[in-house]
Enzyme design. Structure first.
Site, short mmCIF file in Angstrom:
data_model
loop_
_atom_site.label_atom_id
_atom_site.label_comp_id
_atom_site.label_asym_id
_atom_site.label_seq_id
_atom_site.Cartn_x
_atom_site.Cartn_y
_atom_site.Cartn_z
N HIS A 9 3.11 -6.72 4.86
CA HIS A 9 1.72 -6.34 5.10
C HIS A 9 1.33 -6.73 6.53
O HIS A 9 2.02 -7.51 7.19
CB HIS A 9 0.78 -7.10 4.16
CG HIS A 9 0.84 -6.67 2.73
ND1 HIS A 9 -0.13 -5.88 2.15
CD2 HIS A 9 1.76 -6.91 1.76
CE1 HIS A 9 0.19 -5.66 0.88
NE2 HIS A 9 1.33 -6.27 0.62
N HIS A 29 0.83 -1.21 0.00
CA HIS A 29 0.00 0.00 0.00
C HIS A 29 0.87 1.26 0.00
O HIS A 29 2.05 1.19 -0.33
CB HIS A 29 -1.00 -0.04 1.16
CG HIS A 29 -1.66 -1.39 1.32
ND1 HIS A 29 -2.68 -1.81 0.51
CD2 HIS A 29 -1.39 -2.44 2.15
CE1 HIS A 29 -3.02 -3.05 0.84
NE2 HIS A 29 -2.25 -3.46 1.83
N GLU A 72 2.13 -11.41 6.16
CA GLU A 72 1.03 -10.77 6.87
C GLU A 72 1.43 -10.86 8.35
O GLU A 72 1.26 -11.90 8.99
CB GLU A 72 -0.31 -11.45 6.60
CG GLU A 72 -0.77 -11.35 5.15
CD GLU A 72 -1.34 -9.97 4.76
OE1 GLU A 72 -1.42 -9.07 5.63
OE2 GLU A 72 -1.70 -9.79 3.59
N GLU A 77 -2.11 0.48 8.04
CA GLU A 77 -1.25 -0.62 7.60
C GLU A 77 -0.12 -0.07 6.74
O GLU A 77 1.02 -0.54 6.83
CB GLU A 77 -2.08 -1.64 6.81
CG GLU A 77 -1.25 -2.87 6.45
CD GLU A 77 -1.80 -3.64 5.27
OE1 GLU A 77 -3.00 -3.50 4.96
OE2 GLU A 77 -1.02 -4.38 4.65
ZN ZN Z 1 -1.92 -5.18 2.97
#
Ligand code: ZN
Length: 211
Positions: A98, A6, A175, A43
C-alpha cells in the site's frame, strides 16, 4: 503471497466494495478505493506496479508466489477473500503493498503488523512482528524516511485491518510512503525508487524466511 492493496476498478464498483464484511472483531467494507497522488496516480496502480516488480524478482529467485488479484482492472477481492487466499495456500509470509493517504505535511513509510488479539491474531503475532521488523530494516535502505505522522519510528500495530486479523499466516502491510506528500510522491512515482521498494521487500522476505 503478495497482496497489492485495493484494485483499479474499485471506484466503479462502490456498491460491491462497500458491502460490509466480518473482520473477526468488527465489520469493515469489503474493500476501499485507496488514495491517489495530486496528479491522479492511484494507489491501486502504484500497488500493482510495485507488486509486479516484487513478484518478478521473487520468481527469478525460485520462489513460489501467489497474488491476490491478477491485474489492476477489476474490483476487490474483499479483504476477507485476500486473507483466505493466504490461509488456503498456507503462505509462508504475506506482504500487502500500500501507500498511505496521510496529511500533506507528513512524510515517510511505515510497516503495519497485527496487534495480539486473543483468538484472532495470537497465533501469528510473533511471526508477523518478526516479518514487520525485517521489512522495516530492509526499507531503511531506501531513501524514504520513516513516517513522522503515524506509528512509532516506522512501525505501527493495528487491530482493525481485516487482512491482518483474518490471516492465519504471518502478515504485514507496507505503507510505502505518503501519496499526499509532494516530497514522497517524487520518490513513489520514480521507476528507480519503485525498484528500490521491490528490492527491500525481497530482501525482507529472504531475511524472514531464513529465520
Ligand atoms: Zn491502501
Amino acid at each position: 503471497m503478495i497482496d497489492p492493496g485495493h484494485n483499479g476498478g474499485n471506484a466503479d464498483h462502490l456498491e460491491e466494495i462497500n458491502r460490509l464484511v466480518n473482520i473477526g472483531n468488527g465489520i469493515k467494507p469489503c474493500n476501499t478505493t485507496g488514495t491517489a497522488t495530486a496528479d491522479g496516480y492511484t494507489e491501486a496502480e502504484f500497488n500493482w506496479d510495485v507488486a509486479t516488480l516484487v513478484v518478478a524478482s521473487l520468481r527469478e529467485r525460485g520462489a513460489e508466489v501467489i497474488l491476490t488479484r491478477p491485474d489492476n482492472e477489476g474490483w476487490g477481492p474483499c479483504i476477507t477473500e485476500r486473507a483466505a487466499t493466504g490461509n488456503l495456500n498456507q503462505a509462508d509470509a504475506v506482504i500487502s503493498i500500500h501507500a498511505d493517504g496521510g496529511p500533506d505535511d507528513g512524510r515517510g513509510f511505515h510497516v503495519i503488523h497485527p496487534a495480539n488479539v486473543a483468538g484472532l491474531t495470537d497465533d501469528i503475532y510473533e511471526a508477523s512482528l518478526r516479518l514487520a521488523r525485517a521489512l522495516h530494516t530492509a526499507y531503511l535502505a531506501t531513501s524514504m524516511p520513516v513516517a513522522d505522522y503515524i506509528g512509532e519510528g516506522g512501525l505501527s500495530e493495528r487491530d482493525d485491518l481485516g487482512g491482518l486479523n483474518l490471516s492465519d499466516v504471518p502478515a504485514v502491510f507496507l505503507e510505502a510512503g505518503n501519496m499526499r506528500s509532494a516530497a514522497d510522491v517524487v520518490l513513489l512515482t520514480d521507476a528507480e525508487f519503485q525498484t528500490d521498494i521491490a528490492d527491500a521487500v525481497v530482501a525482507a522476505l529472504i531475511a524472514f524466511l531464513a529465520g
